[in-house]
Design a protein around this motif. Structure first.
Motif, mmCIF file in Angstrom:
data_model
loop_
_atom_site.group_PDB
_atom_site.id
_atom_site.type_symbol
_atom_site.label_atom_id
_atom_site.label_comp_id
_atom_site.label_asym_id
_atom_site.label_seq_id
_atom_site.Cartn_x
_atom_site.Cartn_y
_atom_site.Cartn_z
ATOM 1 N N HIS A 22 8.754 -9.321 48.330
ATOM 2 C CA HIS A 22 8.017 -8.066 48.219
ATOM 3 C C HIS A 22 8.539 -7.132 49.299
ATOM 4 O O HIS A 22 9.263 -7.544 50.208
ATOM 5 N N TYR A 329 10.867 2.202 41.165
ATOM 6 C CA TYR A 329 10.312 0.859 41.368
ATOM 7 C C TYR A 329 8.826 0.827 41.000
ATOM 8 O O TYR A 329 8.365 -0.066 40.284
ATOM 9 N N LYS A 333 6.770 -1.185 37.899
ATOM 10 C CA LYS A 333 5.682 -2.133 38.148
ATOM 11 C C LYS A 333 4.451 -1.817 37.306
ATOM 12 O O LYS A 333 3.690 -2.719 36.955
ATOM 13 N N GLU A 334 4.289 -0.539 36.967
ATOM 14 C CA GLU A 334 3.144 -0.148 36.145
ATOM 15 C C GLU A 334 3.451 -0.226 34.651
ATOM 16 O O GLU A 334 2.629 0.166 33.835
ATOM 17 N N SER A 339 11.365 -3.492 33.017
ATOM 18 C CA SER A 339 10.904 -4.408 34.071
ATOM 19 C C SER A 339 11.973 -4.731 35.105
ATOM 20 O O SER A 339 11.648 -5.012 36.258
ATOM 21 N N SER A 342 11.747 -2.973 38.480
ATOM 22 C CA SER A 342 10.708 -3.324 39.456
ATOM 23 C C SER A 342 11.081 -4.533 40.304
ATOM 24 O O SER A 342 10.296 -4.957 41.146
ATOM 25 N N PRO A 479 11.265 -10.647 40.225
ATOM 26 C CA PRO A 479 9.986 -9.930 40.152
ATOM 27 C C PRO A 479 9.243 -10.078 41.470
ATOM 28 O O PRO A 479 9.307 -11.118 42.123
ATOM 29 N N THR A 480 8.547 -9.033 41.856
ATOM 30 C CA THR A 480 7.823 -9.064 43.126
ATOM 31 C C THR A 480 6.490 -9.768 42.962
ATOM 32 O O THR A 480 5.978 -9.951 41.856
ATOM 33 N N TYR A 483 0.782 -6.621 44.246
ATOM 34 C CA TYR A 483 0.634 -5.713 45.374
ATOM 35 C C TYR A 483 -0.024 -6.425 46.543
ATOM 36 O O TYR A 483 -1.011 -7.146 46.392
#
Length: 489
Positions: A22, A329, A333-334, A339, A342, A479-480, A483
């Motif tokens: 992240h 980015y 993510k939204e 994808s 992100s 993928p991160t 949040y």
């Protein structure tokens, strides 16, 4: 390999790579201040004074008031953004807040307009301006070849893109160094001007009866205001890196107060210095006010100013590239962008795919540079997006009253910002209606063609998952995590 096998391999690789992946909170208060100041101070303060004076009808008092008013509006907008950034310190800035406050469709129109036109075109224009100033000394008295400018512009875009892709620390270091250098250049202009103003009473001639003269009408004031606001552009970049700022609840408001105040003071003093040395007519007739000022004031070392302009543009461009990568980015993510955008590089912990996409689009804008002339007609879009962001703040105040807000802006300021942005959206269209404004609006609405099938109805293209998997493995991105908690770390 079957589709299921490829998908399983990609998922397994993602799980392996995703451990602790992240964005890191690595930017302190000084870094944040340098980022904002470095993003704002570009070519604007070196060229905009001519435009402000021109539309102010050479009225010195009005012109200085326009500069002050532009700074005050930028501060008001920044204070609204400070509340949003400190309460919701996530990457994406305005886009994230519009998505939270007004919903998915306005946010998608927002990111469509910014990522495909306004921001890449702005970065391309800065890169071309940098190339112009860098090559000008080698073509004294002759125009710089367009091909050379474009090659240098694309080269500098990719150099900064690679730096921002490989290390947040290095890109921050670049921003800090170049911010200090450009503030030293502005300090030179300020000190030299104040010394001349204090030692020779004849130099204060332009300030006597400053408001005596022709008074500009409302349309001319609006045009002058646009010139001043251009020099302050970049004040809104801070919220795009909120997820990477240490102690955002404290550092974001403090950064806003420090950086915007410093820029307002320096801009006013620099304009006073220009007016101490040059008459209003000389400023208006100059292609580069700072260069003319240097030729008159420090002729033996006048080369310092063109170099300083190039340094300023370089730092501002670095900030623009950093910000646009974070915007792409956040949109991914939204679910508003593919994808792959992100994903984070597993070694560098930077949004590498998002950065690469933003540099490719900016490079495309450099090639047919005639497209950049259209950016003037997108100014109303920019202020429309700022107005929507401020409306989101007001909506969230009433919809989510219990949201923890470490800093709260005085609400009438937000209403004032909405009123001013409404004026800045309508004014250029009313005062100078052109078909290009219709094209800009049409471009914004064209986002609906993409939004409904691919975002709202979630239509999937054939082989898209395989392409995503291949790019994920090829670029070594993952993928991160979800949040991070917005509490200070």
């Amino acid at each position: 390999m079957s589709k299921e096998g490829a998908s399983k391999q990609c998922q397994d690789s993602g799980r392996e790579l995703n451990k602790g992946v992240h964005l890191k909170r690595s930017l302190g208060y000084f870094d944040s201040v340098c980022f904002v100041i470095g993003s704002i101070v570009g070519a604007g303060i070196f060229v905009s004074p001519a435009g402000v004076l021109k539309y102010s009808q050479l009225n010195v008092g009005v012109a200085l008031c326009i500069w002050a008013a532009s700074g005050v509006l930028s501060m008001m907008c920044s204070l609204c953004y400070a509340e949003l950034g400190s309460a919701l310190p996530y990457t994406g800035g305005e886009y994230f807040h519009v998505n939270r406050g007004l919903g998915s469709l306005p946010a998608f129109i927002f990111i469509w307009t910014l990522t495909l036109f306004i921001r890449p075109a702005s970065n391309a224009a800065r890169a071309l301006t940098f190339a112009e100033y860098v090559t000008k000394p080698f073509y004294s008295g002759c125009p710089v070849p367009d091909l050379l400018k474009k090659i240098i512009a694309i080269g500098i875009l990719w150099v900064l893109g690679i730096i921002n892709t490989m290390s947040v620390k290095i890109s921050t270091w670049v921003q800090n160094i170049f911010t200090v250098l450009k503030m030293m250049a502005l300090s030179l202009i300020v000190i030299a001007g104040l010394v001349l103003l204090g030692t020779d009473k004849g130099n204060s001639e332009n300030f006597k009866d400053a408001f005596i003269g022709q008074v500009p009408n409302a349309v001319q004031i609006a045009e002058s205001f646009y010139q001043g606001l251009y020099a302050f552009s970049g004040w809104n970049y801070l919220n795009y890196l909120a997820e990477e700022i240490k102690h955002p609840s404290k550092n974001i408001p403090h950064t806003v107060f420090t950086s915007i105040t410093a820029v307002i003071v320096f801009y006013l003093l620099v304009n006073i210095s220009y007016l101490t040395v040059l008459s209003p007519r000389e400023i208006v007739s100059s292609a580069a006010v700072s260069v003319t000022w240097a030729d008159r004031t420090i002729p033996t070392v006048a080369w310092i100013i063109p170099v300083s302009v190039a340094v300023s543009i370089f730092g501002s461009l670095n900030g623009g590239i950093f910000m646009l990568g974070r915007l792409n980015y956040a949109g991914s993510k939204e679910g508003h962008l593919p994808s792959i955008i992100s994903m984070i590089h597993v070694q560098y912990l930077t949004p590498a795919p998002a950065m690469i996409v933003s540099i490719i689009i900016a490079s495309i804008f450099v090639i047919p540079s005639d497209l950049l002339s259209l950016t003037n007609y997108f100014s109303f879009c920019f202020w429309l997006l700022i107005g929507l962001t401020t409306v989101s703040l007001i909506v969230l105040r009433y919809r989510e009253p219990n949201l923890h807000r470490p800093y709260k802006v005085f609400l009438p300021i937000a209403y004032g910002v909405v009123a001013v942005t409404l004026f800045l959206v309508i004014a250029p269209i009313v005062q100078s209606p052109k078909v290009e404004y219709f094209y800009a609006l049409l471009f914004m609405l064209s986002s609906l063609i993409v939004y409904f099938p691919f975002v709202y109805f979630k239509l999937r293209l054939p082989y898209f998952d395989k392409i995503t998997c291949f790019l994920q493995l090829f670029l070594e991105v993952s993928p991160t995590n979800i949040y991070e908690d917005c509490k200070d770390q």
